[in-house]
Design an enzyme around this catalytic site. Structure first.
Site, PDB file in Angstrom:
ATOM      1  CE1 TYR A 148      -4.160  -2.172   4.932  1.00 41.84           C
ATOM      2  CE2 TYR A 148      -3.360  -0.013   4.266  1.00 41.84           C
ATOM      3  CZ  TYR A 148      -3.863  -1.256   3.940  1.00 41.84           C
ATOM      4  OH  TYR A 148      -4.060  -1.596   2.622  1.00 41.84           O
TER       5      TYR A 148
ATOM      6  CB  SER B 186      -0.897   0.025   1.239  1.00 44.50           C
ATOM      7  OG  SER B 186      -1.564   1.267   1.373  1.00 44.50           O
TER       8      SER B 186
END
Length: 251
Positions: free
Chosen positions: A158, A144
């Protein structure tokens, strides 16, 4: 030199979002698919949809919780065997729970770290065992843009988990450099999926555009790809050098 066609593709986290979108795109290209996820009802619906739209392909499915490494070790070779081998593995399964560290949500942050880091590691172990045995294959690790810098609030755990995946993928890539095994790290930006609900930021793109860009990037088989390339490649370069107060406002 053009890359070989990866005919037999296994996708984890395939019941929704990017995983389901990838399954649809690769099915439309005539690829055979092994789809794994926890939500088998959605998987079966997706399988029926794909076979109806593209009757010439093969689609096999299995329930899989990547938090269980023994299950991963069992399911991955079983699915590969049902397709007669495996050419590409997309380690897509992951979660995005979390909150600011120290605000009483440690269990959600730990769950994200466990699933995204250890779950992806388990997938990589299973996929690479197959690829090493056959001397070829394409491992795709879904990271990501949140991995580029430390992120605040709901993205802290995350982003940290995805940064770990960048290092994991690069280490695997270094280990098999010069062989028939390729390793690609893809870094999606803000794409409108269920996982990103409530976390969407500037430049968010819709799911179809995001999946199109992700599919194209995977087919190119680069070392690293930002998805979509614009604006996330230049934005990621900026994120690396901007002072933290500016990064904090942006994210």
């Amino acid at each position: 030199m053009p890359h070989p066609v990866r005919q037999r593709i296994l996708i984890t986290g395939a019941s929704s979002g990017l995983g389901a979108g990838l399954a649809r795109r690769f099915a439309a290209r005539g690829r055979d698919l092994a789809l794994a996820a926890r939500r088998t009802d959605r998987l079966e619906m997706l399988r029926e949809e794909l076979l109806t739209a593209h009757p010439g392909i093969r689609v096999v499915t299995a329930a899989l919780d990547v938090d269980d490494p023994a299950a991963v070790d069992d399911v991955v070779p079983r699915l590969a065997g049902q397709l007669g081998g495996l050419d590409r593995f997309v380690a897509n399964a992951g979660i995005g729970r979390g909150a600011s560290v120290g605000t009483g949500h440690g269990s959600a942050n730990r769950a994200t770290l466990v699933t995204n880091v250890l779950g992806t590691h388990a997938q990589a172990e299973a996929a690479m065992a197959l690829f090493r045995a056959q001397g070829a294959g394409h491992l795709v690790v879904v990271s990501s843009v949140a991995a580029v810098r430390g992120m605040r609030g709901t993205r802290t755990a995350y982003g940290a988990s995805k940064a770990a995946l960048n290092a994991l993928a690069e280490g695997i890539r270094s280990d098999v450099l010069g062989t028939g095994i390729r390793v690609t790290t893809v870094l999606p930006g803000f794409i409108a999926t269920d996982l990103n609900a409530g976390r969407r930021g500037p430049f968010t793109v819709d799911l179809d555009r995001g999946v199109d860009a992700l599919t194209a990037a995977i087919e190119r088989e680069p070392v690293r790809a930002y998805v979509p390339e614009w604006p996330w490649r230049p934005v990621s370069a900026l994120l690396r050098v901007l002072p933290l107060p500016v990064v904090r406002r942006f994210t």
